[in-house]
Design a protein around this motif. Structure first.
Motif, mmCIF file in Angstrom:
data_model
loop_
_atom_site.group_PDB
_atom_site.id
_atom_site.type_symbol
_atom_site.label_atom_id
_atom_site.label_comp_id
_atom_site.label_asym_id
_atom_site.label_seq_id
_atom_site.Cartn_x
_atom_site.Cartn_y
_atom_site.Cartn_z
ATOM 1 N N ASP A 138 2.549 14.117 6.634
ATOM 2 C CA ASP A 138 1.597 15.116 6.098
ATOM 3 C C ASP A 138 2.315 16.333 5.520
ATOM 4 O O ASP A 138 1.992 16.783 4.421
ATOM 5 C CB ASP A 138 0.624 15.549 7.199
ATOM 6 C CG ASP A 138 -0.150 14.370 7.753
ATOM 7 O OD1 ASP A 138 -1.313 14.174 7.352
ATOM 8 O OD2 ASP A 138 0.439 13.616 8.556
ATOM 9 N N ASN A 141 3.546 16.138 2.058
ATOM 10 C CA ASN A 141 2.544 15.831 1.031
ATOM 11 C C ASN A 141 2.307 14.324 0.912
ATOM 12 O O ASN A 141 2.061 13.813 -0.172
ATOM 13 C CB ASN A 141 2.973 16.441 -0.320
ATOM 14 C CG ASN A 141 1.855 16.460 -1.337
ATOM 15 O OD1 ASN A 141 0.684 16.587 -0.974
ATOM 16 N ND2 ASN A 141 2.217 16.331 -2.611
ATOM 17 N N GLU A 257 8.203 18.064 -7.268
ATOM 18 C CA GLU A 257 7.519 18.107 -8.578
ATOM 19 C C GLU A 257 8.171 19.174 -9.454
ATOM 20 O O GLU A 257 8.125 20.350 -9.092
ATOM 21 C CB GLU A 257 6.025 18.408 -8.379
ATOM 22 C CG GLU A 257 5.219 18.401 -9.663
ATOM 23 C CD GLU A 257 5.273 17.069 -10.400
ATOM 24 O OE1 GLU A 257 5.225 16.017 -9.748
ATOM 25 O OE2 GLU A 257 5.403 17.091 -11.632
ATOM 26 N N HIS A 291 7.849 20.471 -3.792
ATOM 27 C CA HIS A 291 6.431 20.606 -4.104
ATOM 28 C C HIS A 291 5.873 21.845 -3.385
ATOM 29 O O HIS A 291 6.168 22.069 -2.206
ATOM 30 C CB HIS A 291 5.695 19.349 -3.637
ATOM 31 C CG HIS A 291 4.327 19.214 -4.217
ATOM 32 N ND1 HIS A 291 3.290 20.041 -3.868
ATOM 33 C CD2 HIS A 291 3.842 18.349 -5.152
ATOM 34 C CE1 HIS A 291 2.218 19.686 -4.544
ATOM 35 N NE2 HIS A 291 2.527 18.657 -5.336
ATOM 36 N N PRO A 292 5.034 22.665 -4.089
ATOM 37 C CA PRO A 292 4.481 23.867 -3.468
ATOM 38 C C PRO A 292 3.780 23.582 -2.130
ATOM 39 O O PRO A 292 3.878 24.362 -1.190
ATOM 40 C CB PRO A 292 3.471 24.387 -4.504
ATOM 41 C CG PRO A 292 3.854 23.746 -5.788
ATOM 42 C CD PRO A 292 4.648 22.505 -5.481
ATOM 43 N N LYS A 293 3.131 22.429 -2.041
ATOM 44 C CA LYS A 293 2.426 22.089 -0.792
ATOM 45 C C LYS A 293 3.415 21.898 0.353
ATOM 46 O O LYS A 293 3.100 22.153 1.516
ATOM 47 C CB LYS A 293 1.615 20.800 -0.974
ATOM 48 C CG LYS A 293 0.326 21.008 -1.715
ATOM 49 C CD LYS A 293 -0.504 19.739 -1.598
ATOM 50 C CE LYS A 293 -1.855 19.908 -2.266
ATOM 51 N NZ LYS A 293 -2.546 18.616 -2.366
ATOM 52 N N VAL A 294 4.609 21.401 0.030
ATOM 53 C CA VAL A 294 5.638 21.169 1.060
ATOM 54 C C VAL A 294 6.218 22.510 1.514
ATOM 55 O O VAL A 294 6.450 22.715 2.715
ATOM 56 C CB VAL A 294 6.736 20.214 0.525
ATOM 57 C CG1 VAL A 294 7.866 20.064 1.531
ATOM 58 C CG2 VAL A 294 6.143 18.858 0.176
ATOM 59 N N GLU A 296 4.609 25.260 1.543
ATOM 60 C CA GLU A 296 3.549 25.832 2.357
ATOM 61 C C GLU A 296 3.533 25.229 3.764
ATOM 62 O O GLU A 296 3.399 25.946 4.755
ATOM 63 C CB GLU A 296 2.209 25.571 1.671
ATOM 64 C CG GLU A 296 1.366 26.819 1.567
ATOM 65 C CD GLU A 296 0.127 26.570 0.728
ATOM 66 O OE1 GLU A 296 0.289 26.179 -0.453
ATOM 67 O OE2 GLU A 296 -0.976 26.750 1.243
ATOM 68 N N ALA A 297 3.698 23.903 3.820
ATOM 69 C CA ALA A 297 3.701 23.219 5.129
ATOM 70 C C ALA A 297 4.842 23.736 6.007
ATOM 71 O O ALA A 297 4.722 23.778 7.224
ATOM 72 C CB ALA A 297 3.832 21.706 4.929
ATOM 73 N N ASP A 301 6.120 30.834 1.401
ATOM 74 C CA ASP A 301 5.155 31.165 0.340
ATOM 75 C C ASP A 301 5.625 30.604 -1.004
ATOM 76 O O ASP A 301 6.635 31.062 -1.549
ATOM 77 C CB ASP A 301 5.027 32.697 0.268
ATOM 78 C CG ASP A 301 4.068 33.124 -0.843
ATOM 79 O OD1 ASP A 301 3.482 32.241 -1.511
ATOM 80 O OD2 ASP A 301 3.923 34.356 -1.030
ATOM 81 N N PRO A 302 4.891 29.631 -1.568
ATOM 82 C CA PRO A 302 5.329 29.009 -2.829
ATOM 83 C C PRO A 302 5.221 29.957 -4.024
ATOM 84 O O PRO A 302 5.800 29.674 -5.082
ATOM 85 C CB PRO A 302 4.389 27.811 -2.998
ATOM 86 C CG PRO A 302 3.243 28.048 -2.085
ATOM 87 C CD PRO A 302 3.665 29.029 -1.030
#
Ligand code: 2U9
Length: 357
Positions: A138, A141, A257, A291-294, A296-297, A301-302
């Motif tokens: 998770d 991503n 990405e 990846h920005p989501k990674v 964040e996880a 802060d992306p």
């Protein structure tokens, strides 16, 4: 008196060991020995007799004592001779070969990789080999419905009925280590995560356990250009070739990405790989911008930070550098395979490229 002398001289000459000599000494000149008793009788003699017998007995005692010492010495000499005859040593014999262990090629390559990235400012991060599916998937991503989750042939840990802890897996990549490092130390960050990873796969180029090294660099303005420079420097140092040439191919990974697979220019003349020359391209690693989501996880802060990441199969680059065709050779207990490829006890390539052992 002469009889006594002859008897003891003969007995001493016949004595075959030190204990027998000691028994004779007690018997002849000990406190209650034959000669001592005779000496005691001197008191009962007339002065004239005593004057004759006294010196004679003293001389006899001396003679027997000397014979005992001489025989004792000669027995000791004979024993030493005997020992020397039995314990001879041929100093011209060749020395017995010493069995020497040597570093496993995977460990050696891992050390090489760590040293190269270390010089570029990356430190080593480590983490658990069993981790929750959140850290393994998770956070990277890869949600549960994502095909990559199925593709990775994951080993799930068995859970007893009623065990409500989140599912745990044998990590399928070392990426969870980077997530944990991001959580712990925040940005900026420059780490590599080498270690064992697990996927249910087994053939000439796949083993259920293999080794990866992943890299992560996060800062205010990290770019693809820096990724390219870093990988070029690494591959030049690792393959010990000045003119490595890379090709970035657009690709897709859930955790980066954009993503790119990286090939190096090579030739395969006579089945032997030469890096940096020829017209072939060999896929060597995967990479991209995190990846920005990674981010964040991992608690970063992306909008303030960005970074690159890459993943390399250690076993794969070890095979390529040392010309080992079958991955299973690394984990086979029959070490003749490794010896054949230059990793035997007698040939021991070391970190500095030389041979020792
Ligand atoms: C974080 C963010 C991004 C790591 C990456 C690859 C591309 C990749 C393969 C190489 C050979 C796996 O061993 S292999 O089969 N890996 O192609 N790995 S980007 O990306 C990360 C890792 C961690 C936090």
């Amino acid at each position: 008196m002469d009889d006594l002398r002859d008897k003891y001289i003969q007995l001493i000459a016949d004595a075959g060991e030190e204990a027998a000599l000691e028994a004779l000494r007690v018997q002849a000149v000990g406190k209650k020995g034959e000669i001592s008793l005779k000496m005691r009788e001197l008191g009962k003699m007339t002065p004239e007799e005593r004057q004759v017998m006294g010196p004679k007995l003293n001389a006899l005692k001396d003679e027997i004592n000397s014979a005992l010492s001489a025989r004792k010495a000669s027995l000791a000499d004979a024993a030493l001779e005997e020992r020397l005859r039995g314990e001879w040593l041929d100093v011209t014999l060749p020395a017995r070969g010493r069995r020497q262990g040597s570093i496993h090629p995977i460990s050696q390559v891992r050390e090489e990789v760590t040293a190269i990235f270390g010089e570029m400012g990356f430190s080593v991060a480590e983490g658990p080999q069993i981790d929750s599916d959140w850290y393994n998937f998770d956070a990277l991503n890869i949600p549960s419905h994502h095909p990559a989750r199925a593709e990775m042939d994951t080993f799930y840990m068995h859970r007893a009925e009623g065990d409500n802890r989140p599912p745990h897996v044998l990590r399928t990549h070392t990426s969870p280590v980077q997530i944990r490092s991001m959580e712990k130390q925040g940005a900026p960050i420059r780490i590599i995560a080498p270690g064992r990873v697990y996927r249910a796969d087994y053939d000439q180029t796949h083993t259920p356990m293999f080794h990866q090294v992943e890299g992560l660099a996060i800062d205010k303005d990290i770019s693809m250009a820096q990724l390219k420079w870093t990988l070029e420097e690494f591959l030049r140092a690792f393959f010990e070739v000045e003119g490595v040439e890379l090709r970035f191919r657009a690709s897709h990974f859930p955790f980066t990405e954009p993503s790119a697979e990286v090939d190096i220019r090579c030739s395969w003349e006579g089945g032997q790989l030469k890096v940096g020359e020829g017209d072939d391209w060999l896929e060597i690693l995967g990479s991209g911008m995190v990846h920005p989501k990674v981010l964040e996880a991992g608690g970063i802060d992306p909008n303030a930070w960005q970074g690159f990441a890459f993943g390399i199969g250690i076993d794969r680059i070890a095979m390529l550098k040392y010309g080992i065709p079958d991955l299973r050779a690394f984990f086979d207990s029959d070490l003749r395979w490794l010896r054949h490829y230059g990793f035997g006890a007698l040939q021991q390539p070391n970190l500095h490229g030389g041979l020792s052992g």
